[in-house]
Design an enzyme around this catalytic site. Structure first.
Site, mmCIF file in Angstrom:
data_model
loop_
_atom_site.group_PDB
_atom_site.id
_atom_site.type_symbol
_atom_site.label_atom_id
_atom_site.label_comp_id
_atom_site.label_asym_id
_atom_site.label_seq_id
_atom_site.Cartn_x
_atom_site.Cartn_y
_atom_site.Cartn_z
ATOM 1 N N ALA A 95 -1.112 -4.520 5.629
ATOM 2 C CA ALA A 95 -2.464 -4.815 5.158
ATOM 3 C C ALA A 95 -2.491 -5.841 4.031
ATOM 4 O O ALA A 95 -3.508 -6.461 3.774
ATOM 5 C CB ALA A 95 -3.128 -3.522 4.682
ATOM 6 N N LYS A 96 -1.368 -5.980 3.331
ATOM 7 C CA LYS A 96 -1.237 -6.930 2.220
ATOM 8 C C LYS A 96 -2.386 -6.782 1.230
ATOM 9 O O LYS A 96 -3.014 -7.756 0.817
ATOM 10 C CB LYS A 96 -1.124 -8.360 2.743
ATOM 11 C CG LYS A 96 0.091 -8.564 3.661
ATOM 12 C CD LYS A 96 0.171 -9.981 4.178
ATOM 13 C CE LYS A 96 1.376 -10.164 5.090
ATOM 14 N NZ LYS A 96 1.242 -9.432 6.374
ATOM 15 N N ARG A 97 -2.635 -5.554 0.825
ATOM 16 C CA ARG A 97 -3.689 -5.276 -0.143
ATOM 17 C C ARG A 97 -3.192 -5.570 -1.562
ATOM 18 O O ARG A 97 -2.034 -5.881 -1.780
ATOM 19 C CB ARG A 97 -4.154 -3.831 -0.017
ATOM 20 C CG ARG A 97 -4.720 -3.453 1.347
ATOM 21 C CD ARG A 97 -5.958 -4.269 1.694
ATOM 22 N NE ARG A 97 -6.722 -3.660 2.782
ATOM 23 C CZ ARG A 97 -6.859 -4.157 3.996
ATOM 24 N NH1 ARG A 97 -6.260 -5.289 4.307
ATOM 25 N NH2 ARG A 97 -7.590 -3.541 4.907
#
Length: 274
Positions: A95-97
């Site tokens: 998700a690369k949050r």
């Protein structure tokens, strides 16, 4: 899933393969488009076909979010299917949050409470308070972006300060103050080659999530030569090179064969430590 359990799965399967579920409605076989949920139908078939040869699955959230509610439902169904039918598989929400603390806390709640996923990829650019909310969940993993495989990694990650230290090295060093190798991993692209040697000097014991073999051209042998440690320490991802090798009704069998081929290569590499 803790670090030892992950290593036990690697030893048992003689594999450190992660299958990336970058499922694009425009690329799946046409015969699935008549299904009520074609994305889930595709994922289910891929998972059933490849589970014997991998130790992890990595759904990339962008591919599901691009389809709105239907995509998110397919994502949830995929996660639940893996957990119920293949509970030994490590699930990575790609998700690369990473945002200010209260926003990151909501992201963490989504993936770790609502979905009970093992790990999530996180961008470190906003610093410690954007990462720590993910670290408050016992038994869950943060996979921090360190050195990626795209050309743009040169724009920031590989830039040097006055002392010759590269930005990704600062990320590796600083983030070790936030969590240990039982809760944090790092993303390092397979195309970075010899950089794995430098990375292992900073994080000798951490697991590394390594995208970029297969379609992106990374070398498994080179990754293992410079990146493998005594507990393997690698989760190597392949997406397009497995899930899209065939667009006919035989796509699942073709994906299984592709995963088996990678697993056999990994088994050879693991002989050095097992």
């Amino acid at each position: 899933m803790n670090k030892q359990s992950l290593f036990e799965n690697i030893k048992r399967k003689k594999s450190f393969l992660c299958v990336g579920l970058d499922t694009d409605i425009k690329k799946i076989p046409d015969h699935l488009l008549d299904d009520s949920d074609p994305i889930f139908a595709f994922n289910k078939a891929i998972v059933d076909a490849t589970a014997d040869y991998c130790i992890a699955y990595k759904p990339n959230l962008a591919f599901y979010e691009s389809m709105g509610v239907k995509g998110w439902i397919a994502f949830e169904k995929t996660v639940n299917y893996i957990k119920e039918n293949y509970p030994d598989q490590f699930i990575i929400a790609d998700a690369k949050r990473g945002d200010i603390g209260n926003t990151s806390a909501m992201y963490a709640r989504t993936f770790f409470e609502e979905l009970d996923i093992d790990s999530v990829t996180v961008a470190p650019y906003m610093g410690e308070d954007s990462v720590t909310p993910f670290l408050s969940y016992e038994g869950k993993w943060v996979i921090l972006l360190a050195l990626t495989s795209n050309k743009g990694s040169h724009d920031f990650q590989l830039t040097e300060d006055a002392n010759g230290e590269r930005l990704f090295e600062k990320v590796l060093k600083k983030s070790q103050e936030w969590a240990n190798d039982e809760q944090m991993m790092y993303v390092v692209g397979a195309t970075q080659g010899r950089a794995f040697e430098d990375i292992r000097k900073i994080v000798p014991n951490h697991f590394l999530l390594v995208p970029g073999i297969g379609a992106q051209g990374g070398s498994l042998e080179e990754v293992c030569k410079y990146g493998m440690n005594s507990t393997c320490g690698l989760i190597v991802n392949s997406s397009r090179g497995i899930i899209y090798v065939d667009k006919t009704e035989n796509f699942a069998a073709a994906a299984r064969a592709a995963a088996k081929e990678v697993q056999e290569q990994m088994a050879e590499q693991l002989k050095a430590i097992l």
